[in-house]
Design an enzyme around this catalytic site. Structure first.
Site, PDB file in Angstrom:
ATOM      1  N   ASP A 212      39.897  27.014 -82.808  1.00 42.64           N
ATOM      2  CA  ASP A 212      40.991  27.940 -82.598  1.00 42.64           C
ATOM      3  C   ASP A 212      41.525  28.360 -83.990  1.00 42.64           C
ATOM      4  OD1 ASP A 212      42.527  29.303 -80.688  1.00 42.64           O
ATOM      5  OD2 ASP A 212      44.280  28.049 -81.271  1.00 42.64           O
ATOM      6  N   GLU A 274      36.732  30.803 -84.679  1.00 40.78           N
ATOM      7  CA  GLU A 274      37.714  32.034 -83.871  1.00 40.78           C
ATOM      8  C   GLU A 274      38.594  32.384 -85.407  1.00 40.78           C
ATOM      9  OE1 GLU A 274      41.035  33.425 -80.929  1.00 40.78           O
ATOM     10  OE2 GLU A 274      41.196  31.736 -82.381  1.00 40.78           O
TER      11      GLU A 274
END
Length: 303
Positions: A212, A274
């Site tokens: 993330d 990401e």
């Protein structure tokens, strides 16, 4: 089945299906999706031609941000089941030729994480506070934030706390929700804790992690103010908040851990980033000793 647990570089051609645990499948009728519900439908994913499932955060969490506010990185949210359920899912998935990818949320924790609670109870300058990013506020009485950084979720990125003695105190940094304090990646405790988290899940057979906000974690030394023209919603270029050079050493550290598992029965483990970055910066993340692959967000940004 199009993949085998022994194929190297399986992620290069895999079809990956995202599973949000809360809404995917409810196995016990309580109205909440759970790990057993995922197990019950693994055969459906195989029928669809899926090679791997990516499970959105399944950790214990107050759910202020859909589970991306993690209070324990080495357990399962009781709403979703138990570690035994997670082990059963991994085993059944592997029997069906499916890989299992889970989320790693390394930029921030939940404010309910035990380490953040200890930081709030400790004094300024303490080892407990140094695991997060605490700073004195500006202004005559510390009433102004330490810099002008905004939160991705709106308003400012700093929250002032009340010290244990009841007086107004320091501020902590939160790139996202106020309930998600940012980790201090210059702190060795944080580095070692995430080493432990990676090994915990790799040891349980997890095949990889989606990282993330992989271009955050490290902030520029001194936490300087942003230029006035800095904007969110664009691919991040030069900024003290994003894509700092020290990220390379963290990614290499993680890659070395993943590579330790290359000769296990499950085969190679992987990381997918990401990261909202232009291609010329993103490709650095995919050097041979760093991360394996990445999302490509340039397709989402209008000219």
């Amino acid at each position: 089945m199009t993949t085998s647990p022994t194929i190297n570089d399986w992620w290069k051609s895999a079809v990956v299906y995202q599973v949000y645990p809360r809404s995917f499948a409810d196995s016990n009728g309580d109205g909440i999706g759970d790990v057993r519900g995922i197990i019950d439908h693994l055969d459906h994913l195989v029928t669809l031609g899926v090679d791997a499932l990516w499970i959105s955060p399944w950790y214990p969490s107050p759910m202020a941000d859909g589970g991306y506010d993690v209070s324990d990185y080495c357990d399962i949210n009781p709403d979703f089941g138990t570690l035994a359920d997670a082990d059963a899912l991994v085993a059944q998935a592997h029997e069906l030729g499916l890989r299992v990818i889970i989320d790693l949320v390394p930029n921030h924790s939940s404010q309910e994480h035990p380490w953040f609670k200890k930081a709030l109870a400790a004094a300024p300058g303490s080892p407990e506070r140094d695991r997060y990013i605490f700073r004195d506020g500006r202004g005559e009485n510390g009433e102004l934030p330490p810099n002008n950084w905004p939160s991705v979720f709106g308003s400012g990125a700093w929250e002032r706390i009340t010290e244990p003695d009841g007086t107004p105190g320091q501020c902590y940094l939160h790139f996202f929700d106020v309930s998600q304090p940012d980790w201090n990646w210059e702190n060795s405790d944080v580095l070692e804790e995430f080493d432990r988290v990676l090994r915990f899940w790799f040891d349980r057979g997890i095949d990889g992690f989606r990282i993330d906000v992989a271009n955050s974690l490290v902030k520029e030394s001194g936490l300087p103010d942003l230029p006035e023209n800095e904007k969110f919603g664009e691919l991040v270029g030069d900024s003290p908040m994003w894509d700092q050079p020290e990220l390379a050493s963290i990614q290499r550290r993680w890659r070395a851990i993943a590579d330790e598992y290359a000769d296990t029965p499950e085969g190679p483990r992987m990381f997918v980033a990401e990261a909202y970055l232009p291609h010329d910066r993103l490709v650095r993340y995919l050097e041979s000793d760093r991360l394996h692959t990445s999302f490509n967000f340039e397709f989402l940004i209008s000219a």
